[in-house]
Structures are given as C-alpha cells and as structure tokens.
Design a protein around this motif. Structure first.
Motif, PDB file in Angstrom:
ATOM      1  N   MET A 203      54.435  16.111  24.055  1.00 59.24           N
ATOM      2  CA  MET A 203      53.312  17.146  24.473  1.00 59.24           C
ATOM      3  C   MET A 203      52.863  17.952  23.360  1.00 59.24           C
ATOM      4  N   PRO A 204      51.759  17.942  22.738  1.00 52.56           N
ATOM      5  CA  PRO A 204      51.243  18.685  21.744  1.00 52.56           C
ATOM      6  C   PRO A 204      51.282  20.243  21.951  1.00 52.56           C
ATOM      7  N   THR A 205      51.889  20.911  20.601  1.00 50.68           N
ATOM      8  CA  THR A 205      52.055  22.436  20.608  1.00 50.68           C
ATOM      9  C   THR A 205      50.534  23.105  20.675  1.00 50.68           C
ATOM     10  N   LYS A 206      50.177  23.993  21.497  1.00 53.74           N
ATOM     11  CA  LYS A 206      49.056  24.550  21.180  1.00 53.74           C
ATOM     12  C   LYS A 206      49.162  25.717  20.027  1.00 53.74           C
ATOM     13  N   LEU A 207      48.310  25.824  19.421  1.00 58.37           N
ATOM     14  CA  LEU A 207      48.334  26.846  18.134  1.00 58.37           C
ATOM     15  C   LEU A 207      48.782  28.254  18.606  1.00 58.37           C
ATOM     16  N   PRO A 208      48.132  28.999  19.854  1.00 57.44           N
ATOM     17  CA  PRO A 208      48.896  30.062  20.186  1.00 57.44           C
ATOM     18  C   PRO A 208      50.449  30.267  20.474  1.00 57.44           C
ATOM     19  N   GLN A 209      51.005  29.089  21.084  1.00 53.12           N
ATOM     20  CA  GLN A 209      52.122  28.826  21.181  1.00 53.12           C
ATOM     21  C   GLN A 209      52.919  28.940  19.821  1.00 53.12           C
ATOM     22  N   LEU A 210      52.584  28.159  19.070  1.00 53.36           N
ATOM     23  CA  LEU A 210      52.972  28.012  17.725  1.00 53.36           C
ATOM     24  C   LEU A 210      53.200  29.538  17.262  1.00 53.36           C
ATOM     25  N   LYS A 211      52.224  30.258  17.067  1.00 55.42           N
ATOM     26  CA  LYS A 211      51.992  31.644  16.483  1.00 55.42           C
ATOM     27  C   LYS A 211      53.164  32.279  17.146  1.00 55.42           C
ATOM     28  N   LYS A 212      53.277  32.194  18.599  1.00 57.37           N
ATOM     29  CA  LYS A 212      54.162  33.265  19.227  1.00 57.37           C
ATOM     30  C   LYS A 212      55.511  32.820  18.902  1.00 57.37           C
ATOM     31  N   ASP A 213      55.790  31.420  18.569  1.00 58.90           N
ATOM     32  CA  ASP A 213      57.471  31.131  18.227  1.00 58.90           C
ATOM     33  C   ASP A 213      57.646  31.470  17.113  1.00 58.90           C
ATOM     34  N   PHE A 214      56.470  31.539  15.943  1.00 60.63           N
ATOM     35  CA  PHE A 214      56.703  31.935  14.526  1.00 60.63           C
ATOM     36  C   PHE A 214      57.001  33.559  14.731  1.00 60.63           C
ATOM     37  N   THR A 215      56.361  34.257  15.468  1.00 64.20           N
ATOM     38  CA  THR A 215      56.221  35.542  15.550  1.00 64.20           C
ATOM     39  C   THR A 215      57.784  36.104  16.088  1.00 64.20           C
ATOM     40  N   GLU A 216      58.012  35.339  17.108  1.00 64.06           N
ATOM     41  CA  GLU A 216      59.507  35.346  17.414  1.00 64.06           C
ATOM     42  C   GLU A 216      60.625  35.115  16.377  1.00 64.06           C
ATOM     43  N   SER A 217      60.401  33.930  15.641  1.00 62.22           N
ATOM     44  CA  SER A 217      61.349  34.086  14.945  1.00 62.22           C
ATOM     45  C   SER A 217      61.530  35.056  13.776  1.00 62.22           C
ATOM     46  N   LEU A 218      60.382  35.739  13.362  1.00 66.35           N
ATOM     47  CA  LEU A 218      60.505  36.718  12.187  1.00 66.35           C
ATOM     48  C   LEU A 218      61.110  37.954  12.926  1.00 66.35           C
ATOM     49  N   SER A 219      60.648  38.258  14.367  1.00 66.00           N
ATOM     50  CA  SER A 219      61.343  39.280  15.062  1.00 66.00           C
ATOM     51  C   SER A 219      62.730  38.964  14.975  1.00 66.00           C
ATOM     52  N   GLN A 220      63.272  38.142  15.140  1.00 61.71           N
ATOM     53  CA  GLN A 220      64.837  37.886  14.910  1.00 61.71           C
ATOM     54  C   GLN A 220      65.443  38.448  13.693  1.00 61.71           C
ATOM     55  N   ILE A 221      64.665  37.833  12.593  1.00 59.57           N
ATOM     56  CA  ILE A 221      64.920  38.086  11.375  1.00 59.57           C
ATOM     57  C   ILE A 221      65.094  39.604  11.101  1.00 59.57           C
ATOM     58  N   SER A 222      64.006  40.306  11.292  1.00 55.24           N
ATOM     59  CA  SER A 222      63.788  41.674  11.584  1.00 55.24           C
ATOM     60  C   SER A 222      65.160  42.542  12.218  1.00 55.24           C
ATOM     61  N   ARG A 223      65.322  41.837  13.254  1.00 55.04           N
ATOM     62  CA  ARG A 223      66.436  42.523  14.023  1.00 55.04           C
ATOM     63  C   ARG A 223      67.705  42.373  13.264  1.00 55.04           C
ATOM     64  N   PHE A 224      67.891  41.144  12.704  1.00 53.74           N
ATOM     65  CA  PHE A 224      68.956  40.753  11.832  1.00 53.74           C
ATOM     66  C   PHE A 224      69.243  41.882  10.771  1.00 53.74           C
ATOM     67  N   TRP A 225      68.026  42.287  10.195  1.00 54.13           N
ATOM     68  CA  TRP A 225      68.270  43.129   8.861  1.00 54.13           C
ATOM     69  C   TRP A 225      68.378  44.663   9.212  1.00 54.13           C
ATOM     70  N   GLY A 226      68.386  44.925  10.700  1.00 55.85           N
ATOM     71  CA  GLY A 226      68.788  45.974  11.342  1.00 55.85           C
ATOM     72  C   GLY A 226      67.548  47.011  11.414  1.00 55.85           C
ATOM     73  N   PHE A 227      66.257  46.199  11.647  1.00 51.31           N
ATOM     74  CA  PHE A 227      65.070  46.825  11.674  1.00 51.31           C
ATOM     75  C   PHE A 227      64.706  46.509  12.995  1.00 51.31           C
ATOM     76  N   PRO A 228      63.527  47.135  13.520  1.00 45.86           N
ATOM     77  CA  PRO A 228      63.275  46.944  14.935  1.00 45.86           C
ATOM     78  C   PRO A 228      62.433  45.625  15.331  1.00 45.86           C
ATOM     79  N   LYS A 229      62.756  44.841  16.179  1.00 48.17           N
ATOM     80  CA  LYS A 229      62.126  43.612  16.276  1.00 48.17           C
ATOM     81  C   LYS A 229      60.525  43.419  16.134  1.00 48.17           C
ATOM     82  N   GLY A 230      59.874  44.659  16.870  1.00 47.96           N
ATOM     83  CA  GLY A 230      58.524  44.998  16.331  1.00 47.96           C
ATOM     84  C   GLY A 230      58.120  44.790  14.701  1.00 47.96           C
ATOM     85  N   MET A 231      58.862  45.413  14.093  1.00 46.10           N
ATOM     86  CA  MET A 231      58.509  45.194  12.625  1.00 46.10           C
ATOM     87  C   MET A 231      58.430  43.753  12.166  1.00 46.10           C
TER      88      MET A 231
END
Length: 176
Positions: A1-29
């Motif tokens: 099943m193809p990935t829709k663009l909004p879902q792709l962006k959401k998944d990418f955003t979640e990945s960077l949120s996790q990286i932010s949290r790892f560095w000790g910053f809020p996920k929102g950053m």
C-alpha cells in the motif's frame, strides 16, 4: 500500500522529535525543526503551530531556542509584521557536539526512521504531488547524507581516541 505524503511527513517529524528528545531537548523542538526543514518556504508561527499541533506559546519558546542554537533563522516579509522561520541546512555548523553521542541506541532508532522515510520516497510508493515528493526526497536525502557523514566521522573519532590524546594531537598537528 502506498504511503501518503502527509503520513510520510508525520513519520519524519516523529523521527526528528525522537532525536530531539535524545539530545535532551523537548520533542516539540524536533517537530518544529522537521516542519521547517521540510518546508520550501519560511513559515510563520501560526503555520508552525498548525503543522505541529503544539500551542503557539510552546512554538514561540522552542523557535527562540532553536534560533539561539543556530538551527533556525528568522526572517520577515516586506509589509508583513509577522516573523517567519526557516531551518538551517548546514548541519556541520550546528551539530558538531553530537559526535560521541551518536552511539546511543535511541538515536540509532531515530536515524533508522529517517532512512526508512528516504527508502519510501525512493521506492516510488509515496503518492501525492510529484513536485512536493521530489522536494522532500532532496531534503530527506541531504539529511541522510549528513547523518552518514557524521557516522563516518564519529567512527573515525572513536578510532582516533583509541590512539590516545597525545597521538591524536600529533596526527592533527601534521594535518594543519
């Protein structure tokens, strides 16, 4: 099943949120940086708020922090009182201090998310506006290339450390 663009962006955003949290910053950053990084044009606070789901106060606070760190730049438009923000794309300038932290498994998990996003974009299974998909591919590929370079550099630093500080200093003085 193809990935829709909004879902792709959401998944990418979640990945960077996790990286932010790892560095000790809020996920929102991480979410704010991801939204700005994937945007072809600078965004106002209200646009960032809409895309991240964060409160305007949180976005304002986090954007100021990101700007102090050099990860986000403020700009304005003639005749418009709003401030606009865009992501820094020269990661070498902004993120030198993470090299040793690279070995953390949570960070590795987040990097896999970026890699998976790129793989989906390259597989042709993402549906949506072709120009936007091409733009996202270029952005995510640049980030993946950066992470690959950081990984190589991190491994080199780790190997150099095993030589001892005095030997590393000698090697670096030869390179000057």
């Amino acid at each position: 099943m193809p990935t829709k663009l909004p879902q792709l962006k959401k998944d990418f955003t979640e990945s960077l949120s996790q990286i932010s949290r790892f560095w000790g910053f809020p996920k929102g950053m991480g979410a704010i940086f991801a939204v700005l990084y994937l945007s072809p044009a600078p965004l106002a606070l209200d646009e960032i708020t809409t895309q991240t789901g964060l409160t305007k106060g949180a976005v304002s606070t986090e954007v100021r922090t990101l700007a102090r760190m050099g990860l986000v730049h403020r700009s304005s438009k003639l005749g418009d009182r709003k401030d606009y923000y865009e992501a820094e794309t020269d990661f070498y300038t902004s993120i030198r201090s993470i090299l040793k932290e690279r070995q953390n498994s949570e960070f590795d998990r987040a990097l896999r998310g970026v890699k998976e996003t790129l793989e989906k974009l390259e597989s042709g299974s993402v549906s949506g506006d072709e120009a936007e998909i091409k733009f996202l591919h270029e952005r995510v590929k640049a980030l993946q290339d950066f992470f690959n370079a950081i990984d190589t550099l991190t491994n080199a630093v780790i190997k150099l450390e095993s030589l001892g500080l005095a030997n590393v200093t000698k090697i670096l003085s030869v390179l000057k």
